[in-house]
Design a protein around this motif. Structure first.
Motif, PDB file in Angstrom:
ATOM      1  N   GLN A  96     -11.552   0.474   5.694  1.00 18.11           N
ATOM      2  CA  GLN A  96     -12.075   0.143   4.373  1.00 18.11           C
ATOM      3  C   GLN A  96     -11.533  -1.226   3.913  1.00 18.11           C
ATOM      4  N   PRO A  97     -12.312  -1.972   3.098  1.00 20.13           N
ATOM      5  CA  PRO A  97     -11.882  -3.308   2.655  1.00 20.13           C
ATOM      6  C   PRO A  97     -10.491  -3.325   2.025  1.00 20.13           C
ATOM      7  N   GLU A  98     -10.187  -2.339   1.167  1.00 18.46           N
ATOM      8  CA  GLU A  98      -8.896  -2.334   0.468  1.00 18.46           C
ATOM      9  C   GLU A  98      -7.712  -2.085   1.388  1.00 18.46           C
ATOM     10  N   LYS A  99      -7.974  -1.635   2.617  1.00 17.88           N
ATOM     11  CA  LYS A  99      -6.893  -1.363   3.572  1.00 17.88           C
ATOM     12  C   LYS A  99      -6.714  -2.495   4.587  1.00 17.88           C
ATOM     13  N   ARG A 100      -7.481  -3.565   4.443  1.00 14.34           N
ATOM     14  CA  ARG A 100      -7.422  -4.663   5.417  1.00 14.34           C
ATOM     15  C   ARG A 100      -6.410  -5.744   5.038  1.00 14.34           C
ATOM     16  N   ASN A 101      -5.946  -5.732   3.809  1.00 13.76           N
ATOM     17  CA  ASN A 101      -4.988  -6.734   3.327  1.00 13.76           C
ATOM     18  C   ASN A 101      -5.498  -8.160   3.557  1.00 13.76           C
ATOM     19  N   MET A 102      -6.723  -8.409   3.091  1.00 15.30           N
ATOM     20  CA  MET A 102      -7.295  -9.751   3.169  1.00 15.30           C
ATOM     21  C   MET A 102      -7.534 -10.294   1.768  1.00 15.30           C
ATOM     22  N   ILE A 161     -18.594  -8.758   7.263  1.00 14.81           N
ATOM     23  CA  ILE A 161     -18.131  -7.809   8.278  1.00 14.81           C
ATOM     24  C   ILE A 161     -16.611  -7.872   8.401  1.00 14.81           C
ATOM     25  N   LEU A 162     -16.069  -9.081   8.440  1.00 14.31           N
ATOM     26  CA  LEU A 162     -14.618  -9.252   8.578  1.00 14.31           C
ATOM     27  C   LEU A 162     -13.883  -8.658   7.384  1.00 14.31           C
ATOM     28  N   ALA A 163     -14.480  -8.784   6.196  1.00 17.85           N
ATOM     29  CA  ALA A 163     -13.858  -8.244   4.984  1.00 17.85           C
ATOM     30  C   ALA A 163     -14.011  -6.733   4.881  1.00 17.85           C
ATOM     31  N   GLY A 164     -14.946  -6.159   5.645  1.00 22.30           N
ATOM     32  CA  GLY A 164     -15.149  -4.712   5.616  1.00 22.30           C
ATOM     33  C   GLY A 164     -16.247  -4.247   4.686  1.00 22.30           C
ATOM     34  N   PHE A 165     -17.010  -5.182   4.115  1.00 23.39           N
ATOM     35  CA  PHE A 165     -18.073  -4.801   3.177  1.00 23.39           C
ATOM     36  C   PHE A 165     -19.296  -4.232   3.882  1.00 23.39           C
ATOM     37  N   ILE A 166     -19.534  -4.670   5.112  1.00 21.20           N
ATOM     38  CA  ILE A 166     -20.602  -4.082   5.920  1.00 21.20           C
ATOM     39  C   ILE A 166     -20.063  -3.814   7.322  1.00 21.20           C
ATOM     40  N   ILE A 196      -3.099  -3.362  -9.619  1.00 20.60           N
ATOM     41  CA  ILE A 196      -3.732  -2.148  -9.100  1.00 20.60           C
ATOM     42  C   ILE A 196      -2.974  -1.593  -7.898  1.00 20.60           C
ATOM     43  N   ARG A 197      -2.109  -2.420  -7.311  1.00 20.59           N
ATOM     44  CA  ARG A 197      -1.225  -1.927  -6.248  1.00 20.59           C
ATOM     45  C   ARG A 197       0.068  -1.352  -6.814  1.00 20.59           C
ATOM     46  N   LYS A 198       0.149  -1.341  -8.153  1.00 20.84           N
ATOM     47  CA  LYS A 198       1.263  -0.721  -8.888  1.00 20.84           C
ATOM     48  C   LYS A 198       2.628  -1.338  -8.545  1.00 20.84           C
ATOM     49  N   TYR A 199       2.667  -2.667  -8.468  1.00 21.47           N
ATOM     50  CA  TYR A 199       3.941  -3.361  -8.311  1.00 21.47           C
ATOM     51  C   TYR A 199       4.751  -3.214  -9.604  1.00 21.47           C
TER      52      TYR A 199
END
Length: 226
Positions: free
Chosen positions: A82-88, A59-64, A113-116
């Protein structure tokens, strides 16, 4: 430092997750859980298998999504984010590494994938490989590493994106006893060196005591005591 001087980085309020089992029964996987974690602190979440620890982490990670309740980072409500927007940064029990990639490529994955920019990717990978004691293994494939080395790759990959928080889901359950003792010391040293706020899930009380600043005891979906 006194508590009134500390900054609450992460908070969970009245979190609930119920699953429907069969036609009528309801399983309370997470039942009205609330806690706070201060910035730079490690909270160890301890409980037996099936108590709801991993459901809580997901839940904390955003998967459910929770049935009820709120998850916040600082002042921001991230409950439905969304999980990818939580910066965890997340280290799973099985590490979830890419076997077809080298150590360096595994660690670099998140920033790529963050295109650094390429130079920034190189600098960050170099730093976290050095921090994790992996520099000499950078060109090895995952299957050529020991369990402890794989765990360090997973931690470095989670940290390289410079997350707001690190989530560790029983990361030492697959290691032998001697290696577990060494790795919990290494995890603690890394966590303290970079000062990252961490939630560490385990069924092992000794691990929790060795790594955590404070401990939450969980049973039957409830946090009994912090």
């Amino acid at each position: 430092m006194e508590n009134n001087e500390k900054e609450v980085l992460f908070s969970v309020s009245h979190l609930k997750k119920y699953f429907q089992v069969g036609n009528h029964a309801t399983l309370k996987a997470v039942d009205d859980v609330s806690f706070e974690i201060y910035k730079g602190e490690t909270l160890g979440m301890v409980g037996e298998s099936g108590c709801g620890k991993t459901t809580l982490l997901r839940i904390l990670a955003g998967f459910i999504q929770p049935t009820e309740g709120q998850v916040c980072i600082g002042e921001q409500d991230i409950t439905v984010l969304q999980p990818e927007k939580r910066n965890m940064g997340i280290v799973f029990q099985n590490y979830a590494l890419f076997p077809n990639m080298t150590v360096r490529d595994n660690i670099a994955y998140g920033v790529k994938i963050r295109k650094y920019p390429k130079q920034k990717i190189k600098e960050k990978c170099d730093y976290y490989m050095e921090l994790s004691g992996l520099k000499e293994f950078e060109h090895r494939r995952i299957q050529e590493l020991s369990g402890g080395q794989q765990q360090r790759v997973a931690i470095a990959r989670a940290l390289v994106i410079e997350p707001s928080m690190l989530l560790l889901d029983e990361p030492m359950s697959n290691l032998d006893v001697a290696l577990r003792v060494r790795m919990r010391e290494e995890i603690r040293a890394i966590q303290k060196k970079i000062g990252i706020t961490t939630l560490f899930i385990t069924h092992d009380q000794q691990e929790a005591l060795a790594i955590s600043d404070k401990i939450a005891v969980m049973r039957d979906g409830e946090v009994l005591q912090v």
